[in-house]
Design an enzyme around this catalytic site. Structure first.
Site, short mmCIF file in Angstrom:
data_model
loop_
_atom_site.label_atom_id
_atom_site.label_comp_id
_atom_site.label_asym_id
_atom_site.label_seq_id
_atom_site.Cartn_x
_atom_site.Cartn_y
_atom_site.Cartn_z
N SER A 13 0.73 -1.07 0.04
CA SER A 13 -0.05 -0.04 0.01
C SER A 13 0.95 1.46 0.14
O SER A 13 1.89 0.90 0.47
CB SER A 13 -0.85 -0.01 1.56
OG SER A 13 -1.45 1.45 1.47
N TYR A 29 -2.62 -0.98 10.63
CA TYR A 29 -2.46 -1.03 8.92
C TYR A 29 -0.98 -0.72 8.49
O TYR A 29 -0.28 -1.50 7.65
CB TYR A 29 -3.45 -0.50 8.29
CG TYR A 29 -3.67 -0.42 6.80
CD1 TYR A 29 -4.25 -1.82 6.30
CD2 TYR A 29 -3.21 0.03 5.98
CE1 TYR A 29 -4.41 -2.01 5.03
CE2 TYR A 29 -3.61 0.24 4.27
CZ TYR A 29 -4.09 -1.22 4.11
OH TYR A 29 -4.15 -1.09 2.73
P1 NAP Z 1 -11.19 -6.30 -0.72
O1 NAP Z 1 -11.95 -6.19 -1.89
O2 NAP Z 1 -11.67 -6.12 0.63
O3 NAP Z 1 -10.56 -7.80 -1.03
C1 NAP Z 1 -9.73 -8.31 0.21
C2 NAP Z 1 -9.49 -9.63 -0.28
O4 NAP Z 1 -8.75 -10.16 0.88
C3 NAP Z 1 -10.81 -10.45 -0.40
O5 NAP Z 1 -10.61 -11.38 -1.47
C4 NAP Z 1 -10.71 -11.25 0.72
O6 NAP Z 1 -11.25 -12.63 0.93
C5 NAP Z 1 -9.23 -11.49 1.24
N1 NAP Z 1 -9.06 -11.69 2.80
C6 NAP Z 1 -9.12 -10.83 3.80
N2 NAP Z 1 -9.08 -11.41 4.77
C7 NAP Z 1 -8.35 -12.93 4.74
C8 NAP Z 1 -8.08 -13.83 5.49
N3 NAP Z 1 -8.11 -13.90 6.63
N4 NAP Z 1 -7.75 -15.06 4.44
C9 NAP Z 1 -7.55 -15.00 3.23
N5 NAP Z 1 -8.04 -14.03 2.58
C10 NAP Z 1 -8.58 -12.88 3.18
O7 NAP Z 1 -10.07 -5.32 -0.56
P2 NAP Z 1 -9.01 -4.77 -1.90
O8 NAP Z 1 -9.03 -3.36 -2.06
O9 NAP Z 1 -8.98 -5.57 -3.03
O10 NAP Z 1 -7.74 -4.98 -1.08
C11 NAP Z 1 -6.67 -5.98 -1.70
C12 NAP Z 1 -5.28 -5.76 -1.24
O11 NAP Z 1 -4.94 -4.25 -1.53
C13 NAP Z 1 -4.98 -5.47 0.57
O12 NAP Z 1 -3.88 -6.14 0.81
C14 NAP Z 1 -4.87 -4.19 0.75
O13 NAP Z 1 -4.45 -3.80 1.78
C15 NAP Z 1 -4.45 -3.41 -0.47
N6 NAP Z 1 -4.64 -2.02 -0.99
C16 NAP Z 1 -5.83 -1.67 -1.30
C17 NAP Z 1 -5.89 -0.28 -1.58
C18 NAP Z 1 -7.48 0.29 -2.22
O14 NAP Z 1 -7.45 1.34 -2.22
N7 NAP Z 1 -8.39 -0.55 -2.44
C19 NAP Z 1 -4.92 0.71 -1.63
C20 NAP Z 1 -3.68 0.08 -0.82
C21 NAP Z 1 -3.58 -1.41 -0.60
P3 NAP Z 1 -12.88 -12.86 1.54
O15 NAP Z 1 -13.53 -11.51 1.17
O16 NAP Z 1 -13.11 -14.19 0.79
O17 NAP Z 1 -12.88 -13.02 2.98
#
Ligand code: NAP
Length: 258
Positions: free
Chosen positions: A146, A159
């Site tokens: 991130s 985080y």
């Molecule tokens: P998201 O749509 O909420 O997806 C999160 C994913 O992580 C889901 O597939 C979820 O699976 C999985 N997950 C959560 N807890 C888990 C666990 N205990 N074991 C296995 N899988 C788990 O969020 P996203 O925005 O795509 O985020 C993905 C990554 O990008 C994260 O690491 C986040 O910190 C990073 N990120 C996102 C942003 C942003 O703006 N969106 C910015 C910077 C970094 P289930 O739903 O099946 O539990």
């Protein structure tokens, strides 16, 4: 054998039932890879990812694993190897966040964030690397960290601690595993349109304030992130290791807390 720059490769994408992980899984399949889809609580989302991969003519399995548990990290890697015979690419994407005043963070909340975002990355990577070393295979590790591996995020201390840990883990492993031809890099997204940001997307004044800070003037898309993941996973990135690549519209150069 499929065509594309990842033809013949197998990729494990953690947290590929939603958002960025789902987008990366589908993009890597478009480029020719077979995919291990992982979910924790959203089997329907994982099924959607799997179906989309199969409609592209690639193979996919969907594996439930809670990556806050070391035994699940290990069994996830094992399931992928049993299904496909090998894993070439690991995308450590699964992540969670929990906001609160620093003084109110409970041990339960801290463990929730650190166990998925740092411990899960650590032990999934360990299981993946053990298998590569046993077979003397090269490999690719890409962590979705991130901007907050580097940039402050008040009220999200756990985080930031986890993502900062992933930054140092990447740097350390790039050096330790480089001689084994295993590359390790981070992708650091800024504000990307996914379910994790739903409350921000619903809060127009907060969203507008954030957009003021993004030089490119918009939130990022899952495709913005997955294009870079596809490059880093490919042979074209053979000499790229030990760095973080920001996909943030310039946010990290221009952030001001409101
Ligand atoms: P998201 O749509 O909420 O997806 C999160 C994913 O992580 C889901 O597939 C979820 O699976 C999985 N997950 C959560 N807890 C888990 C666990 N205990 N074991 C296995 N899988 C788990 O969020 P996203 O925005 O795509 O985020 C993905 C990554 O990008 C994260 O690491 C986040 O910190 C990073 N990120 C996102 C942003 C942003 O703006 N969106 C910015 C910077 C970094 P289930 O739903 O099946 O539990």
């Amino acid at each position: 054998m499929s065509e594309g720059k990842l033809a013949g490769k197998v990729a494990l994408v953690t947290g590929s039932s939603s958002g960025i992980g789902q987008g990366i899984a589908i993009r890597l399949a478009k480029d020719g890879a077979d995919i291990v889809v992982n979910y924790s609580g959203n089997p329907k989302g994982a099924d959607t990812t799997k179906q989309q991969i199969e409609s592209l003519g690639r193979k996919a399995i969907s594996v439930k694993a809670d990556l806050s548990k070391v035994s699940d990290c290990q069994s996830l890697v094992q399931s992928g190897i049993e299904a496909f015979g090998k894993l070439d690419i690991l995308i450590n994407n699964a992540g969670v966040e929990k906001g609160s005043e620093f003084v109110d963070v409970t041990e339960t909340d801290y463990d929730f964030v650190l166990n998925v975002n740092l411990k899960g990355v650590f032990f999934t990577t360990q299981a993946f690397v053990k298998n590569l070393l046993a077979k003397n295979m090269p490999g690719r590790i890409i962590n979705i960290s991130s901007v907050h591996e580097d940039m402050v995020f008040p009220h999200f201390a756990s985080y930031c601690a986890a993502k900062g840990g992933v930054r140092m883990l990447m740097r350390d492993l790039a050096v330790e595993l480089g001689p084994k031809n295993i590359t390790v890099n981070n992708i650091a997204p800024g504000a990307i349109i996914t379910p994790i940001n739903q409350s921000l997307l619903d809060d127009k004044p907060k969203l507008n304030a954030l957009l003021q800070n993004i030089p490119l003037g918009r939130m990022g898309t899952v495709d913005d992130v997955s294009a870079l993941a596809a490059f880093l996973a490919s042979d074209e990135a053979a000499y790229v290791t030990g760095s973080t690549y920001f996909v943030d519209g310039g946010l990290i150069r221009n952030y001001h807390e409101q």
